[in-house]
Motif scaffolding. Structure first.
Motif, short mmCIF file in Angstrom:
data_model
loop_
_atom_site.label_atom_id
_atom_site.label_comp_id
_atom_site.label_asym_id
_atom_site.label_seq_id
_atom_site.Cartn_x
_atom_site.Cartn_y
_atom_site.Cartn_z
N ILE A 52 -38.15 -3.46 -32.61
CA ILE A 52 -37.06 -2.96 -33.46
C ILE A 52 -36.12 -4.10 -33.83
O ILE A 52 -35.76 -4.27 -35.01
N VAL A 53 -35.72 -4.89 -32.85
CA VAL A 53 -34.78 -6.01 -33.11
C VAL A 53 -35.42 -7.02 -34.06
O VAL A 53 -34.77 -7.51 -34.99
N GLN A 54 -36.69 -7.32 -33.85
CA GLN A 54 -37.39 -8.25 -34.75
C GLN A 54 -37.41 -7.70 -36.18
O GLN A 54 -37.19 -8.44 -37.14
N GLU A 55 -37.65 -6.39 -36.31
CA GLU A 55 -37.67 -5.78 -37.64
C GLU A 55 -36.31 -5.87 -38.32
O GLU A 55 -36.22 -6.14 -39.52
N VAL A 56 -35.26 -5.64 -37.54
CA VAL A 56 -33.90 -5.72 -38.10
C VAL A 56 -33.62 -7.13 -38.62
O VAL A 56 -33.17 -7.30 -39.76
N PHE A 57 -33.91 -8.14 -37.82
CA PHE A 57 -33.63 -9.51 -38.25
C PHE A 57 -34.57 -9.98 -39.37
O PHE A 57 -34.14 -10.71 -40.26
#
Length: 189
Positions: A52-57
């Motif tokens: 999720i964090v990778q997708e956000v960034f």
């Protein structure tokens, strides 16, 4: 320590919009751990939280030129992470419902097919056992249970008393029950 670590968020956003990778790296350093903790609390899975964090960034980098942040960068990132988490959870529920539906269909279809097969086998066994009854008893039994004649009608047709017809049906049922009792346990399981 880089000079970027001293910049305020709004300056980093402006630099990011100008394709500054170091500004992007600084934003990632500042917020990735916090977002990761937030995502982990909501998902309970480190791998899913990392995704999720990778997708956000990744989304921030890909949309850097159109990026419009009206409040603080941290609230924007939290909201972006929250939306992705909710989408992920909704997707998981849909996938889970779909899998349950397919599983249920396969299971019920198998049970139905298995049930139909058992029913045919049981009918065949019962037919064989009926065929083994003594001739007169079998004839009375079939007239009563298959052709659904009354005892009076059977007595009239076979030139016997209705009491004899009743006794023949009773005796045939007793014989069949005894022979089929053990088989029924197998078929009911």
């Amino acid at each position: 320590m880089s000079v970027y670590s001293k910049y305020a968020d709004h300056i980093l956003i402006n630099l990011l919009k100008e394709d500054d990778q170091l500004a992007y790296t600084e934003i990632f350093k500042r917020y990735s751990k916090l977002l990761l903790q937030h995502a982990y609390k909501m998902l309970g899975s480190r791998d899913e939280a990392h995704d999720i964090v990778q997708e956000v960034f990744l989304s921030i980098w890909n949309k850097r030129q159109e990026l419009i942040i009206t409040g603080s960068l941290s609230s924007y990132l939290y909201k972006a992470a929250k939306n992705r988490i909710l989408n992920h959870i909704a997707h998981e529920k849909v996938v889970s419902r779909y899998a349950d539906s397919i599983s249920s269909f396969i299971e019920n279809d198998y049970v139905l097919a298995d049930s139909n097969l058992r029913e045919k086998e049981l009918e065949s066994i019962i037919a064989k056992e009926i065929a083994l009854l003594p001739e007169k008893m079998r004839e009375v039994f079939l007239l009563r249970k298959v052709e659904e004649l009354s005892y009076d009608e059977i007595a009239l047709q076979l030139n016997i008393t209705d009491k004899t017809a009743k006794q023949q049906v009773y005796n045939s049922l007793k014989i069949l029950r005894e022979k089929l009792k053990n088989l029924m346990h197998v078929f009911l399981m």
